[in-house]
Write a protein that holds these residues in place. Structure first.
Motif, mmCIF file in Angstrom:
data_model
loop_
_atom_site.group_PDB
_atom_site.id
_atom_site.type_symbol
_atom_site.label_atom_id
_atom_site.label_comp_id
_atom_site.label_asym_id
_atom_site.label_seq_id
_atom_site.Cartn_x
_atom_site.Cartn_y
_atom_site.Cartn_z
ATOM 1 N N ILE A 238 4.374 -0.322 -14.303
ATOM 2 C CA ILE A 238 3.638 -0.799 -13.131
ATOM 3 C C ILE A 238 4.283 -2.071 -12.576
ATOM 4 C CG2 ILE A 238 1.421 -1.704 -12.310
ATOM 5 C CD1 ILE A 238 0.059 0.117 -14.337
ATOM 6 N N THR A 239 4.746 -2.937 -13.457
ATOM 7 C CA THR A 239 5.389 -4.179 -13.021
ATOM 8 C C THR A 239 6.640 -3.901 -12.192
ATOM 9 O OG1 THR A 239 4.552 -5.327 -14.981
ATOM 10 C CG2 THR A 239 6.365 -6.373 -13.824
ATOM 11 N N SER A 240 7.277 -2.753 -12.440
ATOM 12 C CA SER A 240 8.494 -2.410 -11.688
ATOM 13 C C SER A 240 8.199 -1.969 -10.260
ATOM 14 C CB SER A 240 9.262 -1.302 -12.421
ATOM 15 O OG SER A 240 8.548 -0.080 -12.370
ATOM 16 N N ILE A 241 6.920 -1.696 -9.944
ATOM 17 C CA ILE A 241 6.533 -1.310 -8.584
ATOM 18 C C ILE A 241 6.268 -2.578 -7.773
ATOM 19 C CG2 ILE A 241 4.875 -0.018 -7.181
ATOM 20 C CD1 ILE A 241 4.198 1.601 -9.698
ATOM 21 N N PRO A 242 6.827 -2.696 -6.585
ATOM 22 C CA PRO A 242 6.564 -3.900 -5.775
ATOM 23 C C PRO A 242 5.067 -4.088 -5.518
ATOM 24 C CG PRO A 242 8.365 -2.618 -4.831
ATOM 25 C CD PRO A 242 7.772 -1.779 -5.919
ATOM 26 N N ASP A 243 4.605 -5.330 -5.658
ATOM 27 C CA ASP A 243 3.201 -5.621 -5.352
ATOM 28 C C ASP A 243 2.913 -5.238 -3.905
ATOM 29 O OD1 ASP A 243 2.968 -6.596 -7.880
ATOM 30 O OD2 ASP A 243 2.609 -8.683 -7.322
ATOM 31 N N GLY A 244 1.704 -4.724 -3.684
ATOM 32 C CA GLY A 244 1.333 -4.366 -2.323
ATOM 33 C C GLY A 244 0.171 -3.394 -2.299
ATOM 34 N N VAL A 245 -0.204 -3.014 -1.076
ATOM 35 C CA VAL A 245 -1.293 -2.057 -0.862
ATOM 36 C C VAL A 245 -0.693 -0.815 -0.212
ATOM 37 C CG1 VAL A 245 -3.471 -1.618 0.326
ATOM 38 C CG2 VAL A 245 -2.997 -3.899 -0.611
ATOM 39 N N TYR A 246 -1.005 0.350 -0.777
ATOM 40 C CA TYR A 246 -0.435 1.611 -0.333
ATOM 41 C C TYR A 246 -1.572 2.587 -0.058
ATOM 42 C CZ TYR A 246 3.516 -0.649 -2.663
ATOM 43 O OH TYR A 246 4.470 -1.551 -3.061
ATOM 44 N N GLU A 247 -1.609 3.135 1.174
ATOM 45 C CA GLU A 247 -2.748 3.965 1.575
ATOM 46 C C GLU A 247 -2.304 5.305 2.137
ATOM 47 O OE1 GLU A 247 -6.211 1.818 3.421
ATOM 48 O OE2 GLU A 247 -4.668 0.299 3.817
ATOM 49 N N GLU A 248 -3.124 6.335 1.901
ATOM 50 C CA GLU A 248 -2.902 7.662 2.479
ATOM 51 C C GLU A 248 -4.250 8.370 2.603
ATOM 52 O OE1 GLU A 248 -0.575 9.277 3.902
ATOM 53 O OE2 GLU A 248 1.132 7.945 3.482
ATOM 54 N N LYS A 249 -4.299 9.390 3.445
ATOM 55 C CA LYS A 249 -5.494 10.233 3.546
ATOM 56 C C LYS A 249 -5.080 11.652 3.907
ATOM 57 C CE LYS A 249 -6.528 9.220 8.418
ATOM 58 N NZ LYS A 249 -7.549 8.696 9.361
ATOM 59 N N GLY A 250 -5.970 12.593 3.608
ATOM 60 C CA GLY A 250 -5.719 13.994 3.931
ATOM 61 C C GLY A 250 -7.040 14.735 3.988
ATOM 62 N N TYR A 251 -6.985 16.000 4.356
ATOM 63 C CA TYR A 251 -8.209 16.771 4.561
ATOM 64 C C TYR A 251 -8.124 18.142 3.889
ATOM 65 C CZ TYR A 251 -9.253 13.399 8.275
ATOM 66 O OH TYR A 251 -9.502 12.236 8.977
ATOM 67 N N ASP A 260 -16.637 21.975 8.503
ATOM 68 C CA ASP A 260 -16.130 20.621 8.720
ATOM 69 C C ASP A 260 -15.089 20.270 7.666
ATOM 70 O OD1 ASP A 260 -17.920 20.320 10.822
ATOM 71 O OD2 ASP A 260 -19.508 19.548 9.508
ATOM 72 N N PRO A 261 -13.980 19.636 8.056
ATOM 73 C CA PRO A 261 -12.975 19.232 7.071
ATOM 74 C C PRO A 261 -13.529 18.180 6.112
ATOM 75 C CG PRO A 261 -12.488 18.285 9.229
ATOM 76 C CD PRO A 261 -13.606 19.249 9.432
ATOM 77 N N VAL A 262 -12.935 18.104 4.939
ATOM 78 C CA VAL A 262 -13.377 17.176 3.892
ATOM 79 C C VAL A 262 -12.311 16.105 3.726
ATOM 80 C CG1 VAL A 262 -14.089 16.949 1.491
ATOM 81 C CG2 VAL A 262 -14.605 19.050 2.750
ATOM 82 N N LEU A 263 -12.678 14.855 3.972
ATOM 83 C CA LEU A 263 -11.723 13.745 3.934
ATOM 84 C C LEU A 263 -11.513 13.238 2.512
ATOM 85 C CD1 LEU A 263 -10.025 11.461 5.257
ATOM 86 C CD2 LEU A 263 -12.172 10.191 5.568
ATOM 87 N N LEU A 348 -9.277 17.407 -6.040
ATOM 88 C CA LEU A 348 -8.445 16.670 -6.998
ATOM 89 C C LEU A 348 -6.963 16.957 -6.805
ATOM 90 C CD1 LEU A 348 -10.545 16.952 -10.289
ATOM 91 C CD2 LEU A 348 -10.605 15.189 -8.519
ATOM 92 N N GLY A 349 -6.622 18.221 -6.486
ATOM 93 C CA GLY A 349 -5.225 18.534 -6.225
ATOM 94 C C GLY A 349 -4.685 17.751 -5.046
ATOM 95 N N LEU A 350 -5.510 17.632 -3.998
ATOM 96 C CA LEU A 350 -5.116 16.843 -2.833
ATOM 97 C C LEU A 350 -5.025 15.363 -3.186
ATOM 98 C CD1 LEU A 350 -4.495 16.573 0.172
ATOM 99 C CD2 LEU A 350 -6.965 16.618 0.631
ATOM 100 N N LEU A 351 -5.970 14.878 -3.982
ATOM 101 C CA LEU A 351 -5.957 13.474 -4.395
ATOM 102 C C LEU A 351 -4.669 13.128 -5.128
ATOM 103 C CD1 LEU A 351 -7.233 10.696 -4.986
ATOM 104 C CD2 LEU A 351 -8.401 11.758 -6.944
#
Length: 573
Positions: A238-251, A260-263, A348-351
């Motif tokens: 984990i220390t080898s990963i640059p500090d920061g915030v990383y975001e994604e989303k899908g449906y 209705d799609p599920v976010l 969970l597969g999408l997550l």
């Protein structure tokens, strides 16, 4: 203290002894898994391996596991803790006790996944637990197997809290009968239950032998070493990963009840040696079956963690100490009564794919494009005209995985939530069920184009030899497996039902009647591509054409190569 000294593990026990004990525990778990598979009654267990086993210490920390379904292995510890809390503490266990549970809100998965655990004693001292989980074909849902359209858990089958089925070695026959008689396939349910108990007994015996050989103190000191090593490795990664915030989303396409799609939304925060996974903003608990118990969500996050961080090292109770998970209440990832949870693995597969995608900009070499994404389940149920017996056939189907920097994605592989799940051989399928497989092949052109190509889905045609009801749950058609770094998305799934009155395409359906001779053609999705398709080599494109993975039209449109039939070569104009 210099950097080398900070990273060096401090061994409390002889490292050779530690390795002997580590591998003995893994071997014991593998033997448990073999015992379960060889003695079970249902093909979904003995052929397809829809099961997992683990050995834990008295604090429910993992000591050894076999290959199996990753999302099962990641939360059997939760089941042990819930059982311990339910009965009032470790001192309530007796040698020979066996407990069973399947409550989705405690165990995380759907009611068909039965967890059975037993305590392990050494000279009257509790030293650990054996745990197994296996999929029972039927647990008394409103439809055979499990419905595709349930709107509450009470439609999904019998719900079992932590319940003692063996008391100090003696079976509680009334409780066992109550559970198994709530299955349409009660003989199989009883047989699978006994197979899980036998696997637990195998784990008890082997752990007892390991401790008898090395002694309790040496055993526990070696375990402490193993846990410490795992934690140190996690922190370093984990220390080898640059500090920061990383975001994604899908449906997801829908929840099976509404359209209705599920976010699914994920935010990862890396700060030093800690990783926080925050699922705030994901869809609230849905009316359909795409809800999941919290324990299984935690397990999926652990699977994604191991995809990227130290995937070659075994998982132990020392892992995941540096990972925090935030899940608001009553979302699809933290379901509460009466939410239906039959298709908990769909989100969970999408997550898992989204977590990989979020970190891909800083972990390019470890990341892969998205895979086809879901179990893509097909179910046939009915009465066999020849044997006059009830049959129930349930099959998760394989698909294409995402490409990565070093190679093409795998073709015809089960989804990431199911890990070691096996394909059911056609010979077994046709011999046991009134079904025929007319064709089975890789799905041409289904892998996403890229410098490295996405894996291919599969095409499989079933023909029913008797009246039957068909149920389908196929996903990720609206958001197919995406590519990374310029790669293209894979093809989405497609299912065609062919009857005497014509053809019809659908991805989700519950208990649709079929007549003898009707056919169902299943086409699963392909994986996403990785990198610019125009950078794929001439040799690779030609090889794909020769192998039948792509046609000449795709070679031209996606990769810019023209195929010359006379020379049997490809070239760019």
């Amino acid at each position: 203290m210099n950097e080398t000294e900070k990273k060096a593990p401090i061994f409390l026990e002889n490292p050779i002894t530690t390795e002997i004990i580590r591998n003995a525990l893994i071997s014991a778990a593998e033997e448990m898994n073999e015992s379960l598979a060889r003695s079970s009654f249902s093909p979904i267990i003995y052929e397809m391996k829809d099961c997992s086993v683990g050995i834990y210490n008295e604090h429910a920390e993992l000591l050894g596991q076999s290959s199996g379904l990753p999302t099962f292995l990641g939360n059997l510890d939760v089941c042990i803790r819930e059982t311990t809390n339910f009965i009032g503490g470790n001192d309530k266990y007796n040698p020979g006790d066996v407990y069973i549970m399947n409550d989705s809100y405690l165990a995380g998965s759907h009611l068909n996944d039965i967890t059975i655990i037993s305590p392990i004693f050494f000279e009257e001292e509790l030293v650990g637990f054996s745990a197994t989980r296996a999929h029972w074909l039927d647990v008394g849902a409103k439809d055979p197997g499990y419905p595709m359209d349930a709107i509450e858990i009470f439609q999904e089958g019998v719900r079992i809290p932590p319940t003692k089925i063996y008391d100090a070695g003696n079976p509680r026959k009334d409780i066992i009968q109550l559970i198994t008689m709530n299955s349409r396939l009660s003989d199989s349910a009883l047989g699978d239950m006994n197979a899980q108990i036998a696997a637990c007994r195998t784990g008890e015996k082997r752990v007892y032998e390991i401790i008898k050989k090395h002694g309790v103190d040496t055993f526990r000191r070696a375990i402490k070493d193993i846990f410490m090593q795992s934690e140190i490795m996690d922190k370093e990664q984990i220390t080898s990963i640059p500090d920061g915030v990383y975001e994604e989303k899908g449906y997801l396409d829908n929840d099976g009840v509404t359209d209705d799609p599920v976010l699914v939304k994920v935010k990862l925060t890396v700060a030093g040696d800690r990783l926080t996974i925050d699922l705030t903003g994901s869809s609230e608990q849905r009316q359909g079956m795409t809800n999941c118990g919290l324990a299984q969500t935690v397990s999926a996050c652990r699977v994604a963690f191991k995809h990227l961080i130290g995937p070659d090292s075994p998982v132990t109770g020392g892992n995941f100490k540096t990972m925090d998970i935030i899940v608001p209440k009553k979302t699809i990832f933290s379901a509460e009564e009466p939410a239906a949870c039959g298709w908990y693995f769909t989100s969970l597969g999408l997550l898992i794919d989204l977590i990989v995608k979020a970190l891909s900009p800083v972990l390019k070499e470890q990341s892969a494009a998205a895979h086809y994404g879901d179990s893509m389940v097909i179910t046939f149920a009915g009465r066999d005209e020849k044997s006059d017996e009830t049959f129930l056939y349930v099959e998760p189907t394989a698909g294409g995985w995402g490409a990565f920097s070093a190679n093409d994605g795998q073709s015809g592989l089960i989804n990431n939530s199911n890990g070691d799940f096996k394909n059911l051989p056609v010979e077994v399928l046709e011999g046991k069920y009134p079904l025929k497989v007319n064709s089975y092949s890789l799905r041409k052109n289904s892998g996403g184009a890229g410098k490295t190509r996405g894996g291919l889905g599969i095409t499989r045609e079933y023909e029913v030899r008797t009246k039957a009801n068909l149920s389908l749950w196929f996903e990720r058609s609206k958001t197919p497996a995406w590519g990374l770094f310029g790669g293209e998305a894979g093809k989405p799934p497609k299912v065609t039902i062919k009857t005497s009155s014509g053809e019809e395409d659908m991805l989700k359906v519950n208990a649709k009647p079929l007549a003898k001779g009707d056919r169902v053609v299943v086409k699963t999705g392909g994986g996403g591509g990785f990198g610019n398709p125009l950078e794929r080599s001439q040799e690779q494109v030609l090889e794909d054409i020769i192998d039948g993975y792509i046609d000449t039209n795709t070679a031209y449109k996606e990769y810019g190569f023209t195929y010359d039939a006379k020379t049997e070569q490809v070239h760019r104009d």
